[in-house]
Design an enzyme around this catalytic site. Structure first.
Site, PDB file in Angstrom:
ATOM      1  N   LYS A 288       0.864  -1.183   0.000  1.00  0.00           N
ATOM      2  CA  LYS A 288       0.000   0.000   0.000  1.00  0.00           C
ATOM      3  C   LYS A 288       0.897   1.228   0.000  1.00  0.00           C
ATOM      4  O   LYS A 288       1.787   1.353   0.844  1.00  0.00           O
ATOM      5  CB  LYS A 288      -0.901  -0.023   1.251  1.00  0.00           C
ATOM      6  CG  LYS A 288      -2.007   1.009   1.231  1.00  0.00           C
ATOM      7  CD  LYS A 288      -3.094   0.650   0.206  1.00  0.00           C
ATOM      8  CE  LYS A 288      -4.312   1.539   0.334  1.00  0.00           C
ATOM      9  NZ  LYS A 288      -5.059   1.286   1.570  1.00  0.00           N
ATOM     10  N   HIS A 289       0.691   2.104  -0.958  1.00  0.00           N
ATOM     11  CA  HIS A 289       1.486   3.316  -1.076  1.00  0.00           C
ATOM     12  C   HIS A 289       2.981   3.019  -1.066  1.00  0.00           C
ATOM     13  O   HIS A 289       3.764   3.631  -0.336  1.00  0.00           O
ATOM     14  CB  HIS A 289       1.133   4.312   0.029  1.00  0.00           C
ATOM     15  CG  HIS A 289      -0.275   4.802  -0.075  1.00  0.00           C
ATOM     16  ND1 HIS A 289      -0.864   5.593   0.879  1.00  0.00           N
ATOM     17  CD2 HIS A 289      -1.241   4.601  -1.023  1.00  0.00           C
ATOM     18  CE1 HIS A 289      -2.119   5.861   0.530  1.00  0.00           C
ATOM     19  NE2 HIS A 289      -2.359   5.261  -0.631  1.00  0.00           N
ATOM     20  N   ASN A 431      12.599   5.641   7.670  1.00  0.00           N
ATOM     21  CA  ASN A 431      13.182   4.640   8.571  1.00  0.00           C
ATOM     22  C   ASN A 431      12.257   3.428   8.650  1.00  0.00           C
ATOM     23  O   ASN A 431      11.066   3.581   8.845  1.00  0.00           O
ATOM     24  CB  ASN A 431      13.370   5.222   9.973  1.00  0.00           C
ATOM     25  CG  ASN A 431      14.526   6.193  10.044  1.00  0.00           C
ATOM     26  OD1 ASN A 431      15.593   5.933   9.536  1.00  0.00           O
ATOM     27  ND2 ASN A 431      14.292   7.333  10.696  1.00  0.00           N
ATOM     28  N   HIS A 537      14.751   5.467   0.507  1.00  0.00           N
ATOM     29  CA  HIS A 537      14.120   6.771   0.748  1.00  0.00           C
ATOM     30  C   HIS A 537      13.000   7.028  -0.248  1.00  0.00           C
ATOM     31  O   HIS A 537      13.021   6.521  -1.353  1.00  0.00           O
ATOM     32  CB  HIS A 537      15.165   7.879   0.644  1.00  0.00           C
ATOM     33  CG  HIS A 537      16.036   7.964   1.859  1.00  0.00           C
ATOM     34  ND1 HIS A 537      15.545   7.910   3.146  1.00  0.00           N
ATOM     35  CD2 HIS A 537      17.388   8.080   1.986  1.00  0.00           C
ATOM     36  CE1 HIS A 537      16.553   8.017   4.005  1.00  0.00           C
ATOM     37  NE2 HIS A 537      17.669   8.116   3.329  1.00  0.00           N
TER      38      HIS A 537
END
Length: 537
Positions: A288-289, A431, A537
């Protein structure tokens, strides 16, 4: 010193009649049909080699380029169209008196249509040909013809793609053998894009052959797969391009059913498929996302699915599901009960496809095979004014790479779960903290500004999943925890211990490693260092 005379362009006609065509193609698709249609308009056909033979075998009158120029092909055909009689005929501006006089003086006949597709360099490289063969498949005359024709598109029609034959013939039929400036300009733009991508492919190949990972000039080539409805948001425009690398995934998959893929669908589907490919056992990944919210391995696909679902039964709504084995009907039945955006698998049984056929909006993609998570490759992202290029994160940590740093060593079962959790961590945005137990994630904390919050969020997710499943305690109790990078402080580890975790895996390398190790020992945790981090990231 007198100034050179200023160039004044001559008028550009809207309609440019085609009286003579030069045809030299490696892709013979539609060639004979094109030749016949041109001949019906009284167009003289110039051609070379295999193209000339194919046209002649179809009963068409063809003039060999060597006969047209009065100069033979030489050097094994390397030099045949690089002639003033050819390029003068292409580049002459028909409305320019000086150009017309030069054509007259040098007996240069005009060439009004140039149909060229290039030596198959990209395909030659793709099939693993040796260096000399690849070099021999670098076209020289073809790009020169294309560029010259595209430059003089005011008068010359250039075609580099058989898909465009029909448009040219339709205009010729509508305009007594002529094409419009709008079409010629559109085809010229396409022609320059083709020569640019061709040169980029050659430059990239040469750099790889030279072992130059980061060449001084970065050349990028890609082909548009589709124009998307919109980008990340409805007010943004977007398109999807393929780089031709054929890495198994969303770019190469066959779309069996469902609505058109969106910008976000494509990114999320790639994230899910790359993650599920990490596992040899039957595995299921829910994304998801762009973040995995449920990952599990099991004795079979359905068992893996149940565990992945249980990790986060809330976030799977509107999610992406990837499996690494042939999609089975039993799994499909459960998936079809949910609102999902995409399901991707290497293949599917007819029964599974029949299940999804009842849910027309679910996009089902079959990729044929899995990507190799350890293969080399490059990834890119844009920043203001440039690009960031890096080698793909194909790092892998094995059992023998682990260093036990606490008084207590992990058990064999904990080690299995630690390696599983760290593999998942590689695909979670930093993170990243992943709680796992029995070959399944039980809590995932992603994309937080500090590691302690990621650890707490993962624990909250685990507790909520436990409540939904009506468990006596959170599944985080007795779990292991993976961190994509080192713990800079002990607080993230202490949050995991408070949630009930028993073992930790992390890269290590912090200046406070000893403080974190002592905190683990004080809580009776086992901890191993990997020496490798997986920031995403």
């Amino acid at each position: 010193m007198s100034a050179s005379p200023r160039y004044v362009p001559s008028p550009t006609p809207d309609l440019a009649r085609i009286g003579r065509a030069l045809i030299s193609v490696s892709d013979k698709e539609g060639l004979v049909e094109l030749g016949r249609a041109l001949a019906s308009h009284g167009v003289e056909l110039l051609s070379t080699g295999g193209s000339a033979k194919a046209l002649r075998d179809a009963g068409l009158a063809v003039v060999e380029v060597s006969d047209h120029t009065g100069f033979p092909e030489i050097m094994d055909g390397r030099v045949k169209t690089l002639q003033p009689a050819i390029h003068g005929g292409i580049l002459a501006r028909r409305t320019d008196e000086g150009h017309r006089k030069a054509m007259e003086d040098h007996r240069i006949a005009g060439i009004d249509l140039v149909v060229v597709n290039l030596y198959p360099f990209e395909a030659t490289v793709a099939r693993g040909a040796d260096f000399p063969t690849c070099v021999e498949n670098i076209d020289i005359g073809g790009p020169a013809l294309i560029r010259a024709s595209a430059k003089n598109h005011d008068f010359v029609t250039v075609v580099v793609d058989p898909a465009d034959y029909a448009a040219v013939l339709e205009e010729m039929k509508a305009h007594q053998g002529a094409t419009t400036l709008a079409l010629r300009r559109s085809l010229a733009a396409k022609a320059y894009a083709r020569t640019a991508s061709y040169d980029a492919a050659i430059a990239s190949w040469f750099a790889r052959e030279q072992g130059d990972t980061f060449p001084e000039r970065l050349t990028i080539t890609a082909t548009r797969v589709q124009t998307l409805r919109y980008g990340e948001n409805p007010h943004q425009q977007a398109a999807f391009y393929s780089d031709g690398s054929r890495r198994p995934g969303v770019a190469t998959a066959r779309i069996v059913q469902g609505k058109e893929l969106s910008y976000n669908n494509i990114g999320d589907t790639e994230a899910a498929y790359e993650c599920v490919a990490e596992f040899k056992e039957p595995a299921v990944v829910v994304v998801k996302h762009a973040n995995p919210c449920g990952v599990a391995i099991g004795k079979d696909q359905y068992a893996a699915y149940l565990k992945a679902y249980e990790c986060d039964p809330v976030s799977i709504f509107g999610g992406i599901v990837a499996v690494n084995t042939v999609l089975e009907a039993r799994t499909a039945e459960d998936l079809a009960k949910l609102f999902l955006e995409v399901v991707i698998a290497p293949d599917a049984t007819p029964e599974a496809l029949a299940v999804f056929a009842r849910r027309k909006n679910v996009r089902v993609l079959l990729a044929g095979t899995l990507p190799d998570p350890r293969s080399a490759g490059m990834t890119m992202r844009s920043v203001a004014g440039g690009y960031l290029l890096q080698t793909r994160d194909n790092g892998h940590v094995a059992r023998e790479d682990l260093k036990v740093v606490t008084k207590r060593a992990p058990t064999a079962k904990e080690l299995d779960d630690l390696l599983f959790a760290f593999t998942v961590c590689k695909h979670v945005k930093s993170n990243a903290i992943v709680y796992a137990k029995d070959g399944a994630t039980v809590g995932v904390g992603a994309g937080q500004m500090n590691r302690r919050d990621s650890s707490r969020i993962a624990a909250i997710r685990a507790a909520e999943a436990g409540e939904t499943a009506k468990l006596a305690q959170s599944p985080a109790v007795g779990s292991v925890v993976a961190s994509d990078a080192f713990f800079p402080f002990a607080d993230g580890l202490l949050a995991a211990a408070e949630a009930g975790a028993t073992a930790i895996i992390q890269p290590g390398g912090s200046m406070r490693d000893q403080e974190v190790i002592e905190a683990a020992d004080a809580k009776g945790l086992a901890m191993v260092f990997t020496g490798m981090r997986h920031f995403r990231h």
